[in-house]
Motif scaffolding. Structure first.
Motif, short mmCIF file in Angstrom:
data_model
loop_
_atom_site.label_atom_id
_atom_site.label_comp_id
_atom_site.label_asym_id
_atom_site.label_seq_id
_atom_site.Cartn_x
_atom_site.Cartn_y
_atom_site.Cartn_z
N GLY A 38 0.88 -1.14 0.03
CA GLY A 38 -0.29 -0.06 0.08
C GLY A 38 0.97 1.28 -0.05
N PRO A 39 0.37 2.25 0.42
CA PRO A 39 -1.06 2.44 0.75
C PRO A 39 -1.96 2.14 -0.24
CG PRO A 39 -0.22 4.45 0.61
CD PRO A 39 0.95 3.51 0.29
N PHE A 40 -3.22 1.77 0.25
CA PHE A 40 -4.59 1.41 -0.72
C PHE A 40 -5.53 2.30 -0.74
CE2 PHE A 40 -2.50 -2.28 1.26
CZ PHE A 40 -1.91 -3.05 0.00
N ASN A 41 -6.08 2.84 -1.93
CA ASN A 41 -7.34 3.40 -2.26
C ASN A 41 -8.54 2.67 -2.42
OD1 ASN A 41 -6.77 3.03 -4.80
ND2 ASN A 41 -6.58 5.32 -5.44
N VAL A 42 -9.62 3.29 -2.48
CA VAL A 42 -10.65 2.49 -2.92
C VAL A 42 -10.90 1.97 -4.21
CG1 VAL A 42 -12.58 4.55 -3.47
CG2 VAL A 42 -13.23 2.44 -2.46
N GLU A 43 -10.33 2.51 -5.23
CA GLU A 43 -10.22 2.15 -6.61
C GLU A 43 -9.59 0.87 -6.82
OE1 GLU A 43 -11.46 6.33 -6.59
OE2 GLU A 43 -9.80 5.43 -5.52
N LEU A 44 -8.20 0.76 -6.00
CA LEU A 44 -7.67 -0.53 -5.77
C LEU A 44 -8.59 -1.44 -5.23
CD1 LEU A 44 -5.03 -1.99 -6.80
CD2 LEU A 44 -4.23 -1.66 -4.56
N VAL A 75 0.68 -1.05 4.61
CA VAL A 75 -0.87 -1.53 4.56
C VAL A 75 -1.73 -0.43 4.93
CG1 VAL A 75 -0.04 -3.89 5.04
CG2 VAL A 75 -0.38 -2.28 6.78
N LEU A 76 -1.33 0.86 4.81
CA LEU A 76 -2.30 1.88 5.12
C LEU A 76 -3.49 1.90 3.91
CD1 LEU A 76 0.25 4.76 6.01
CD2 LEU A 76 -1.15 3.38 7.59
N LEU A 77 -4.64 1.92 4.79
CA LEU A 77 -5.91 2.39 3.95
C LEU A 77 -6.92 3.00 4.86
CD1 LEU A 77 -8.05 -0.94 3.66
CD2 LEU A 77 -6.28 -0.64 5.34
N GLY A 78 -7.83 3.72 4.15
CA GLY A 78 -8.71 4.42 5.04
C GLY A 78 -9.90 3.53 5.04
N PRO A 79 -11.18 3.96 5.72
CA PRO A 79 -12.39 3.34 5.90
C PRO A 79 -13.09 2.99 4.70
CG PRO A 79 -12.24 5.80 6.91
CD PRO A 79 -11.15 5.49 6.21
#
Length: 151
Positions: A38-44, A75-79
């Motif tokens: 990551g970090p990971f976003n919603v599109e991924l 591995v960061l990602l948001g809600p």
């Protein structure tokens, strides 16, 4: 038949962000192996949803399988990406195509690992799926290999 391990990401839409983060998958026998950073976003997260569901549909045809995912770097990602991930787990469980066991490798030096671990544990428990987190690939493989597959 072995599916492609590096399917291209969908074309970007100027009204949304491009997928952030990386993930790749391949099969080793009855094991789906993934590497992610990551970090990971919603599109991924949305792209991976379909990719993982497709892999699971193909693998479950021949019986139980397990899944190993090794995280590197972050591995960061948001809600919002986490909600997408939770929906995917519920879909896998609801369709009866989930891996029999899931092992995540989140080494101590992976950014955000202490934050993601409890979120993953909660998400898998909510979906009724068997998952454990390990600090090393060797530990994860030892667990996966010690538990016999159930038809």
């Amino acid at each position: 038949m072995r599916p492609s391990s590096n399917e291209p990401l969908p074309p970007s839409n100027p009204r949304r962000f491009a997928p952030h983060g990386q993930a790749s998958f391949h099969c080793e026998g009855r094991r789906l192996v993934g590497f992610a950073q990551g970090p990971f976003n919603v599109e991924l997260a949305r792209h991976l949803d379909q990719q993982i569901v497709d892999w699971c549909r193909r693998l479950c045809v021949d019986g139980p399988f397990d899944h190993l995912c090794v995280f590197r770097g972050s591995v960061l990602l948001g809600p919002e990406p986490m909600r997408e991930f939770q929906r995917m787990l519920e879909r896998l469980s609801g369709e009866g195509i989930a891996p029999q066991r899931m092992a995540y490798v989140i080494a101590p030096d992976v950014e955000g690992g202490t934050l993601l671990g409890p979120q993953l544990t909660q998400a898998y428990a909510a979906a009724g799926l068997n998952m454990r987190i390990f600090p090393s690939e060797a530990a994860a493989l030892a667990w996966l290999d010690s538990v016999p597959s159930q038809p």
